[in-house]
Design an enzyme around this catalytic site. Structure first.
Site, short mmCIF file in Angstrom:
data_model
loop_
_atom_site.label_atom_id
_atom_site.label_comp_id
_atom_site.label_asym_id
_atom_site.label_seq_id
_atom_site.Cartn_x
_atom_site.Cartn_y
_atom_site.Cartn_z
N GLY A 193 -99.97 -29.95 44.36
CA GLY A 193 -98.73 -29.56 43.71
C GLY A 193 -98.78 -28.19 43.04
N GLY A 240 -91.79 -39.75 34.72
CA GLY A 240 -90.93 -38.61 34.42
C GLY A 240 -90.83 -37.62 35.58
N LYS A 275 -92.32 -36.09 29.11
CA LYS A 275 -91.06 -35.65 29.73
C LYS A 275 -89.89 -36.58 29.45
CE LYS A 275 -93.18 -32.92 33.23
NZ LYS A 275 -93.39 -32.58 34.61
P1 NDP Z 1 -95.80 -40.51 33.88
O1 NDP Z 1 -96.88 -40.90 32.95
O2 NDP Z 1 -94.42 -40.37 33.39
O3 NDP Z 1 -95.73 -41.59 35.11
C1 NDP Z 1 -96.88 -42.00 35.79
C2 NDP Z 1 -96.52 -42.77 37.06
O4 NDP Z 1 -97.74 -42.99 37.79
C3 NDP Z 1 -95.90 -44.14 36.81
O5 NDP Z 1 -94.97 -44.39 37.84
C4 NDP Z 1 -97.13 -45.09 36.96
O6 NDP Z 1 -96.79 -46.39 37.39
C5 NDP Z 1 -97.87 -44.39 38.04
N1 NDP Z 1 -99.33 -44.65 38.14
C6 NDP Z 1 -100.32 -44.23 37.30
N2 NDP Z 1 -101.52 -44.58 37.77
C7 NDP Z 1 -101.32 -45.24 38.93
C8 NDP Z 1 -102.16 -45.84 39.90
N3 NDP Z 1 -103.50 -45.84 39.78
N4 NDP Z 1 -101.60 -46.40 40.99
C9 NDP Z 1 -100.26 -46.40 41.15
N5 NDP Z 1 -99.39 -45.86 40.26
C10 NDP Z 1 -99.92 -45.29 39.17
O7 NDP Z 1 -96.32 -39.15 34.57
P2 NDP Z 1 -95.42 -38.01 35.24
O8 NDP Z 1 -94.41 -38.67 36.11
O9 NDP Z 1 -94.94 -37.05 34.22
O10 NDP Z 1 -96.51 -37.22 36.14
C11 NDP Z 1 -97.00 -37.77 37.35
C12 NDP Z 1 -97.95 -36.75 38.01
O11 NDP Z 1 -97.21 -35.63 38.47
C13 NDP Z 1 -99.05 -36.21 37.11
O12 NDP Z 1 -100.25 -36.16 37.87
C14 NDP Z 1 -98.59 -34.81 36.79
O13 NDP Z 1 -99.67 -33.94 36.53
C15 NDP Z 1 -97.90 -34.44 38.08
N6 NDP Z 1 -96.89 -33.38 37.91
C16 NDP Z 1 -97.05 -32.21 38.59
C17 NDP Z 1 -96.10 -31.23 38.51
C18 NDP Z 1 -96.27 -29.97 39.27
O14 NDP Z 1 -95.56 -29.01 38.96
N7 NDP Z 1 -97.12 -29.93 40.26
C19 NDP Z 1 -94.90 -31.37 37.66
C20 NDP Z 1 -94.81 -32.67 37.04
C21 NDP Z 1 -95.79 -33.61 37.14
P3 NDP Z 1 -96.21 -47.51 36.34
O15 NDP Z 1 -94.75 -47.17 36.16
O16 NDP Z 1 -96.41 -48.79 37.07
O17 NDP Z 1 -97.02 -47.37 35.09
#
Ligand code: NDP
Length: 271
Positions: free
Chosen positions: A239, A132, A66
């Site tokens: 979600g 994202g 994203k």
């Molecule tokens: P990104 O890869 O862009 O970001 C991931 C985020 O999760 C970062 O902030 C990362 O932290 C954090 N993270 C990952 N693992 C852990 C953990 N074990 N503990 C704490 N923080 C963690 O992913 P997206 O933002 O694109 O997506 C996030 C989630 O949202 C996904 O599960 C996706 O499927 C879901 N989603 C659902 C949607 C819906 O329509 N229902 C739409 C969009 C997304 P750090 O910055 O420190 O690495």
């Protein structure tokens, strides 16, 4: 002639978007196809070009691309949502170029307010995660009147977003003693069946009575959802509703017709 659309991600096999868009198409009588495509982590831009060359009309973008969209297609036209979020999930291929939109935030706000019937105005809302998806939902949540605090594993990212979106930002440790009405897990921890790594003794006290715990992840009960239920959240949601609502926004954007979401959410929830 059938108009072709797709969703690009990595991994992508879990995606329900093809099913959702096919249901929208059947409901509205639109002649479209929609498929899931896994692009190599370093191959997003090439994948988009391939779709354009093959005559696709548009695509959705999911984890982890994203923000890549924003970085690699910065010459495209885009909505204000995309500019603010620096992340996009909906691409429309036009003769004069690519147009970007971000429908995640509208989808989330719509699911909380219209489907779960929970108001956002003046609610203490904690957003966990700064990827994202978090970027895409921050502005719509704030504009709906929620009092947003953002926290993230990588603290710098949380503080950067807090500043950019004029909301509060804090570290995990600074959550100690605070309570929230709405707690949203916007991390990708659920994909690996993990909890967001907030220390448990701090995490378990943040759920105010009658609070909503919402995980952006869908498809199964995540460790966050189970934890929230055990520690006082009154309503717990995955979600799926957001996914269908954001898909409906993309579909309207592409086809100029808004599908009904309730029957699609109900169909996807059938065992
Ligand atoms: P990104 O890869 O862009 O970001 C991931 C985020 O999760 C970062 O902030 C990362 O932290 C954090 N993270 C990952 N693992 C852990 C953990 N074990 N503990 C704490 N923080 C963690 O992913 P997206 O933002 O694109 O997506 C996030 C989630 O949202 C996904 O599960 C996706 O499927 C879901 N989603 C659902 C949607 C819906 O329509 N229902 C739409 C969009 C997304 P750090 O910055 O420190 O690495």
């Amino acid at each position: 002639m059938t108009d072709r659309y797709a969703v690009i991600g990595n991994p992508i096999s879990h995606s329900k978007s093809p099913q959702i868009h096919r249901m929208f198409a059947a409901q509205t009588g639109q002649d479209i196809s929609y498929e899931a495509i896994e692009a190599p982590l370093d191959g997003f831009t090439a994948q988009v070009e391939e779709l354009r060359n093959k005559g696709y009309k548009g695509c959705n973008v999911t984890v982890p691309f994203k923000q890549t969209v924003w970085q690699s297609l910065s010459g495209a036209s885009m909505t204000f949502n995309v500019v603010e979020a620096q992340a996009a999930n909906t691409l429309t291929f036009r003769n004069d170029g690519i147009h970007l939109d971000n429908t995640d935030g509208i989808g989330l706000v719509s699911d909380i307010q219209n489907n779960l019937k929970i108001g956002l105005r003046n609610k203490r809302l904690l957003l966990i995660g700064a990827g994202g998806a978090a970027r895409g939902v921050l502005l719509p949540l704030r504009n709906a009147g929620a009092m947003v605090t953002i926290t993230n594993r990588g603290e710098f990212k949380a503080h950067t977003l807090a500043k950019a979106f004029s909301v509060a930002g804090c570290t995990y440790e600074e959550l100690a003693g605070k309570q929230f009405d709405i707690i949203i897990n916007a991390t990708s921890s659920g994909i690996n069946n993990e909890m967001p790594n907030i220390p448990a003794d701090i995490f378990k006290t943040i759920f105010a009575s009658s609070s909503l715990a919402y995980d952006l992840m869908y498809g199964h009960d995540t460790p966050f959802m189970k934890f929230a239920r055990e520690h006082g959240a009154a309503i717990v949601s995955d979600g799926l509703g957001m996914l269908v609502e954001q898909a409906a926004e993309s579909f309207s954007w592409w086809r100029g017709i808004r599908p009904q979401t309730a029957p699609v959410i109900a169909a996807l929830r059938l065992p």
